[in-house]
Each structure stands twice: as structure tokens, then as C-alpha cells.
Motif scaffolding. Structure first.
Motif, PDB file in Angstrom:
ATOM      1  N   MET A   1       0.786  -1.324   0.026  1.00 54.60           N
ATOM      2  CA  MET A   1       0.060   0.078   0.051  1.00 54.60           C
ATOM      3  C   MET A   1       0.903   1.132  -0.093  1.00 54.60           C
ATOM      4  O   MET A   1       1.919   1.296   0.610  1.00 54.60           O
ATOM      5  N   ASN A   2       0.473   2.004  -0.722  1.00 56.46           N
ATOM      6  CA  ASN A   2       1.465   3.340  -0.983  1.00 56.46           C
ATOM      7  C   ASN A   2       0.628   4.262   0.149  1.00 56.46           C
ATOM      8  O   ASN A   2      -0.540   4.624   0.125  1.00 56.46           O
ATOM      9  N   ASP A   3       1.556   4.983   1.086  1.00 60.59           N
ATOM     10  CA  ASP A   3       1.032   5.661   2.190  1.00 60.59           C
ATOM     11  C   ASP A   3       0.807   7.156   1.544  1.00 60.59           C
ATOM     12  O   ASP A   3       0.848   7.989   2.550  1.00 60.59           O
ATOM     13  N   GLN A   4       1.427   7.408   0.460  1.00 57.09           N
ATOM     14  CA  GLN A   4       1.455   8.796   0.175  1.00 57.09           C
ATOM     15  C   GLN A   4      -0.234   9.295  -0.301  1.00 57.09           C
ATOM     16  O   GLN A   4      -0.898   8.530  -0.608  1.00 57.09           O
ATOM     17  N   ALA A   5      -0.489  10.271   0.511  1.00 58.19           N
ATOM     18  CA  ALA A   5      -1.737  11.011   0.163  1.00 58.19           C
ATOM     19  C   ALA A   5      -2.105  10.977  -1.112  1.00 58.19           C
ATOM     20  O   ALA A   5      -1.551  11.829  -1.990  1.00 58.19           O
ATOM     21  N   VAL A   6      -3.478  10.378  -1.619  1.00 54.41           N
ATOM     22  CA  VAL A   6      -3.928  10.724  -3.050  1.00 54.41           C
ATOM     23  C   VAL A   6      -5.112  11.003  -2.759  1.00 54.41           C
ATOM     24  O   VAL A   6      -5.801  11.252  -1.716  1.00 54.41           O
ATOM     25  N   ARG A   7      -6.083  10.882  -3.910  1.00 55.44           N
ATOM     26  CA  ARG A   7      -7.339  11.433  -3.834  1.00 55.44           C
ATOM     27  C   ARG A   7      -8.473  10.342  -3.748  1.00 55.44           C
ATOM     28  O   ARG A   7      -8.278   9.260  -4.316  1.00 55.44           O
ATOM     29  N   CYS A   8      -9.398  10.554  -3.028  1.00 56.17           N
ATOM     30  CA  CYS A   8     -10.684   9.610  -2.975  1.00 56.17           C
ATOM     31  C   CYS A   8     -11.063   9.258  -4.111  1.00 56.17           C
ATOM     32  O   CYS A   8     -11.622  10.389  -4.994  1.00 56.17           O
ATOM     33  N   TYR A   9     -11.291   8.003  -4.487  1.00 62.51           N
ATOM     34  CA  TYR A   9     -11.936   7.611  -5.652  1.00 62.51           C
ATOM     35  C   TYR A   9     -13.522   8.052  -6.190  1.00 62.51           C
ATOM     36  O   TYR A   9     -13.731   8.355  -7.155  1.00 62.51           O
ATOM     37  N   ARG A  10     -14.239   8.493  -4.870  1.00 62.84           N
ATOM     38  CA  ARG A  10     -15.331   8.950  -5.251  1.00 62.84           C
ATOM     39  C   ARG A  10     -15.473  10.401  -4.991  1.00 62.84           C
ATOM     40  O   ARG A  10     -16.538  11.020  -5.541  1.00 62.84           O
ATOM     41  N   HIS A  11     -14.549  11.105  -4.427  1.00 58.00           N
ATOM     42  CA  HIS A  11     -14.464  12.382  -4.458  1.00 58.00           C
ATOM     43  C   HIS A  11     -13.229  13.024  -4.588  1.00 58.00           C
ATOM     44  O   HIS A  11     -12.204  13.126  -3.770  1.00 58.00           O
ATOM     45  N   PRO A  12     -12.972  13.173  -5.816  1.00 58.93           N
ATOM     46  CA  PRO A  12     -11.546  13.596  -6.566  1.00 58.93           C
ATOM     47  C   PRO A  12     -10.819  14.980  -6.094  1.00 58.93           C
ATOM     48  O   PRO A  12     -10.062  14.922  -5.976  1.00 58.93           O
ATOM     49  N   ASP A  13     -11.663  15.731  -5.148  1.00 58.23           N
ATOM     50  CA  ASP A  13     -11.311  16.858  -4.476  1.00 58.23           C
ATOM     51  C   ASP A  13     -10.791  16.784  -3.202  1.00 58.23           C
ATOM     52  O   ASP A  13     -10.306  17.666  -2.809  1.00 58.23           O
ATOM     53  N   ARG A  14     -10.694  15.463  -2.659  1.00 58.02           N
ATOM     54  CA  ARG A  14     -10.289  15.151  -1.146  1.00 58.02           C
ATOM     55  C   ARG A  14      -9.210  14.287  -1.257  1.00 58.02           C
ATOM     56  O   ARG A  14      -9.284  13.248  -2.028  1.00 58.02           O
ATOM     57  N   GLU A  15      -8.095  14.841  -0.913  1.00 58.52           N
ATOM     58  CA  GLU A  15      -6.860  13.941  -0.566  1.00 58.52           C
ATOM     59  C   GLU A  15      -7.015  13.148   0.673  1.00 58.52           C
ATOM     60  O   GLU A  15      -7.872  13.416   1.505  1.00 58.52           O
ATOM     61  N   THR A  16      -6.511  11.969   0.758  1.00 59.37           N
ATOM     62  CA  THR A  16      -6.542  11.016   1.830  1.00 59.37           C
ATOM     63  C   THR A  16      -5.327  10.047   1.908  1.00 59.37           C
ATOM     64  O   THR A  16      -4.514   9.823   0.814  1.00 59.37           O
ATOM     65  N   GLY A  17      -4.957   9.573   2.981  1.00 58.76           N
ATOM     66  CA  GLY A  17      -4.074   8.633   3.207  1.00 58.76           C
ATOM     67  C   GLY A  17      -4.487   7.238   3.608  1.00 58.76           C
ATOM     68  O   GLY A  17      -3.805   6.390   3.759  1.00 58.76           O
ATOM     69  N   ILE A  18      -5.970   7.174   3.642  1.00 58.67           N
ATOM     70  CA  ILE A  18      -6.630   5.723   3.938  1.00 58.67           C
ATOM     71  C   ILE A  18      -7.121   4.982   2.578  1.00 58.67           C
ATOM     72  O   ILE A  18      -7.722   5.769   1.437  1.00 58.67           O
ATOM     73  N   ARG A  19      -6.989   3.643   2.387  1.00 56.91           N
ATOM     74  CA  ARG A  19      -7.349   2.713   1.350  1.00 56.91           C
ATOM     75  C   ARG A  19      -8.270   1.886   1.944  1.00 56.91           C
ATOM     76  O   ARG A  19      -8.152   1.243   2.885  1.00 56.91           O
ATOM     77  N   CYS A  20      -9.034   1.504   0.855  1.00 54.74           N
ATOM     78  CA  CYS A  20      -9.960   0.304   1.356  1.00 54.74           C
ATOM     79  C   CYS A  20      -9.093  -1.073   1.464  1.00 54.74           C
ATOM     80  O   CYS A  20      -8.404  -1.569   0.697  1.00 54.74           O
ATOM     81  N   THR A  21      -9.461  -1.788   2.485  1.00 51.90           N
ATOM     82  CA  THR A  21      -8.777  -3.171   2.924  1.00 51.90           C
ATOM     83  C   THR A  21      -9.077  -4.079   1.740  1.00 51.90           C
ATOM     84  O   THR A  21      -8.164  -5.032   1.895  1.00 51.90           O
ATOM     85  N   ARG A  22     -10.062  -3.828   1.003  1.00 55.61           N
ATOM     86  CA  ARG A  22     -10.389  -5.142   0.124  1.00 55.61           C
ATOM     87  C   ARG A  22      -9.932  -4.569  -1.329  1.00 55.61           C
ATOM     88  O   ARG A  22      -9.179  -5.515  -1.951  1.00 55.61           O
ATOM     89  N   CYS A  23     -10.265  -3.555  -1.809  1.00 60.22           N
ATOM     90  CA  CYS A  23      -9.965  -3.295  -3.184  1.00 60.22           C
ATOM     91  C   CYS A  23      -8.733  -2.129  -3.192  1.00 60.22           C
ATOM     92  O   CYS A  23      -8.100  -1.851  -4.497  1.00 60.22           O
ATOM     93  N   ASP A  24      -7.963  -1.681  -2.047  1.00 66.12           N
ATOM     94  CA  ASP A  24      -7.248  -0.790  -2.135  1.00 66.12           C
ATOM     95  C   ASP A  24      -7.445   0.523  -2.855  1.00 66.12           C
ATOM     96  O   ASP A  24      -6.496   1.234  -3.000  1.00 66.12           O
ATOM     97  N   ARG A  25      -8.717   0.977  -3.074  1.00 65.09           N
ATOM     98  CA  ARG A  25      -8.764   2.219  -3.433  1.00 65.09           C
ATOM     99  C   ARG A  25      -8.896   3.218  -2.431  1.00 65.09           C
ATOM    100  O   ARG A  25      -9.363   3.129  -1.291  1.00 65.09           O
ATOM    101  N   PRO A  26      -8.335   4.410  -2.561  1.00 68.02           N
ATOM    102  CA  PRO A  26      -8.310   5.715  -1.710  1.00 68.02           C
ATOM    103  C   PRO A  26      -9.799   6.004  -1.316  1.00 68.02           C
ATOM    104  O   PRO A  26     -10.529   6.105  -2.255  1.00 68.02           O
TER     105      PRO A  26
END
Length: 286
Positions: A1-26
Motif C-alpha cells: 500500500m502506498n502511504d502517500q496521500a492521494v485523492r478519494c476515488y469517489r470524491h476527487p477533490d479530497r486528498e486521503t491517506g486511507i485505502r479500502c482494505t479489500r480493493c485498495d482504492r483511496p
């Protein structure tokens, strides 16, 4: 898992450092669904991703265990509306309403005759003062802060927990003001609750492992203003900040298997501390 903050796949305007434990999407706080381990996205919970439903997370939950809402700003809008309604009422009635709702400790004289304070049993002033404003700049600053801080916290905590956080922060600011300030010093404004939300934001960002430097800088700047500007009730700011930070910490760090119990005990402990503070001051004032 990449710990670098990326954008939420459902809200592209929001940065996040958390990913789904099943599909790994931010995923951002609004999209997080508590699972037995970590957090899952709404698609995985609903089975839309093809991974199948998650039995441990059949109902979407926020990071604090609340349910997701279609409008994560609803409670914030209601609180903002109450503040604005009271402000317009003050504009219409003048000082009469202010004298009836503002916070002060012991009986005093006003242009409308003698007034009773909290020490005489008007406990409601501890709460009503936290929704009351007079100066346009005062309410403008507080409501802009509420609109900025409220929705992310409401989305992350859930509506009921957000209401508890806001009210306890406001009461905490009023209680410390009642304890420390002079008995005849009036106080009003939502600043105590706003500082509670600011402290809660810091707690949430730390829990989510976000960059805390912006909120820390904002907090320090506001504390500098609190202690250097005149006519500011620093007691309300500090009281709200302490209570809001403590309540938020209990909400987002509560163990998942005992989450509801720990959160209720946290709120109860905060309320008890407020009641004891008010009781001690009332005894001091005779």
C-alpha cells in the motif's frame, strides 16, 4: 500500500491517506466503512466491486461508528441557522434578548432593571449564550468557521456524535467562563464550540494520519488572537478547546468492540466535569 496521500476515488477533490482494505482504492472519511480490520469503501460493502459483500460491515459506518447520511452538512446547517435566527432576533429586539440569554455569573443591573445570573439558578444561560451574537464580525467569523470545520466532522463522526461534540464544547466554554471570569462579566458567542470543533479536527486528522501542520498553524494563530486581542473571552475558547479535544479523542479512538460504551462514557465524563465546575462556582458565589 502506498502511504502517500492521494485523492478519494469517489470524491476527487479530497486528498486521503486511507485505502479500502479489500480493493485498495483511496477513500476519504465520508466514504470509510468500518470493518473488522481497517476500513472498506461503499462499493465493496455493497458488493458492487465484484468482491462480494463484507459480512462484518453490512451497514456503512463512519470512522466513529456513525451511519452515513445523504447530506453530511445537515446538522451543521441547522446549527448555523439557529445562530443566525438568534442574531436576527437580537437585531429586532435590541439588548432585551441579549440580557435574557447571555452568560453572566451573578445578579446584576441592566438598563432594563435587575437581572439574575447562573448563580441564581438560570442554568440555561450556559447553553443559550453559546448561540448568541451581537457584533456582525463576531457572528460572521464564527459561522464561517462552523461552515469550514463542521461538515468534515459531521461526515466523519455521524450526526448524533457531532451534535454531542458541539454542545459539550459550547457548554465547556461556558463552564470555564463561569468559573474564572468575574461574576458581572457578560459573555456570549459560539467561539467555545468553534474551538471545540478545531480541537476535534486536529484529533481526527491525527487519527487519519493526515498532514496536521495547517490545522496546528490555525490553532496557534487563533490562540494568539485569543490572548492578545481585547474583549475576547479566552475562558470560553480554552474551555471549548479542552472539552472538544477530549470528546473527539474518545469518539475516534474507542475500541471497535466497545465503541458505543466508550463514547457514551466519554461524553458523560465531559458533562459531569461541566456540572461539577458549575456547581463549585455556584457555591463560591453563595
Amino acid at each position: 500500500m502506498n502511504d502517500q496521500a492521494v485523492r478519494c476515488y469517489r470524491h476527487p477533490d479530497r486528498e486521503t491517506g486511507i485505502r479500502c482494505t479489500r480493493c485498495d482504492r483511496p477513500i476519504c472519511p465520508e466514504c470509510m466503512v468500518s470493518a473488522s480490520v481497517g476500513f472498506q469503501c461503499p462499493d465493496c460493502v455493497a458488493g458492487a466491486s465484484g468482491a462480494g459483500p463484507a459480512p462484518q460491515a453490512s451497514a456503512p459506518r463512519t470512522i466513529a461508528g456513525g451511519t452515513h447520511a445523504e447530506d453530511p452538512r445537515l446538522v451543521t446547517k441547522i446549527i448555523l441557522g439557529i445562530n443566525l435566527a438568534l442574531w436576527f432576533a437580537v437585531l429586532a429586539t435590541g439588548d432585551t434578548l441579549v440580557d435574557s440569554l447571555e452568560l453572566f455569573g451573578r445578579a446584576a443591573l441592566s438598563d432594563f432593571g435587575p437581572l439574575e445570573g447562573v448563580a441564581e439558578g438560570q442554568w440555561y444561560r450556559l447553553l443559550t449564550a453559546a448561540f448568541l451574537h451581537q457584533a456582525p464580525m463576531h457572528i460572521a467569523f464564527n459561522m464561517l468557521s462552523l461552515w469550514w470545520l463542521g461538515p468534515p466532522l459531521e461526515a466523519a463522526l455521524g450526526r448524533a456524535r457531532f451534535v454531542a461534540l458541539y454542545l459539550l464544547s459550547g457548554l465547556g466554554g461556558s463552564a470555564l467562563t463561569y468559573l474564572v471570569a468575574a461574576p458581572n462579566q457578560p459573555s456570549l458567542g459560539a467561539s467555545g464550540a468553534i474551538f471545540g470543533l478545531l480541537g476535534a479536527t486536529a484529533v481526527l486528522l491525527r487519527r487519519l494520519k493526515y498532514d496536521m501542520r495547517p490545522v496546528i498553524a490555525l490553532l496557534v494563530l487563533n490562540l494568539i488572537f485569543t490572548f492578545t486581542w481585547s474583549n475576547i473571552a479566552w475562558e470560553a475558547h480554552v474551555g471549548g478547546l479542552v472539552v472538544g479535544t477530549a470528546v473527539a479523542y474518545g469518539m475516534v479512538h474507542a475500541p471497535r468492540d466497545k465503541r458505543a460504551l466508550v463514547q457514551r462514557l466519554t461524553c458523560a465524563a465531559a458533562l459531569l466535569a461541566i456540572v461539577v465546575t458549575v456547581g463549585v462556582r455556584t457555591l463560591q458565589l453563595g
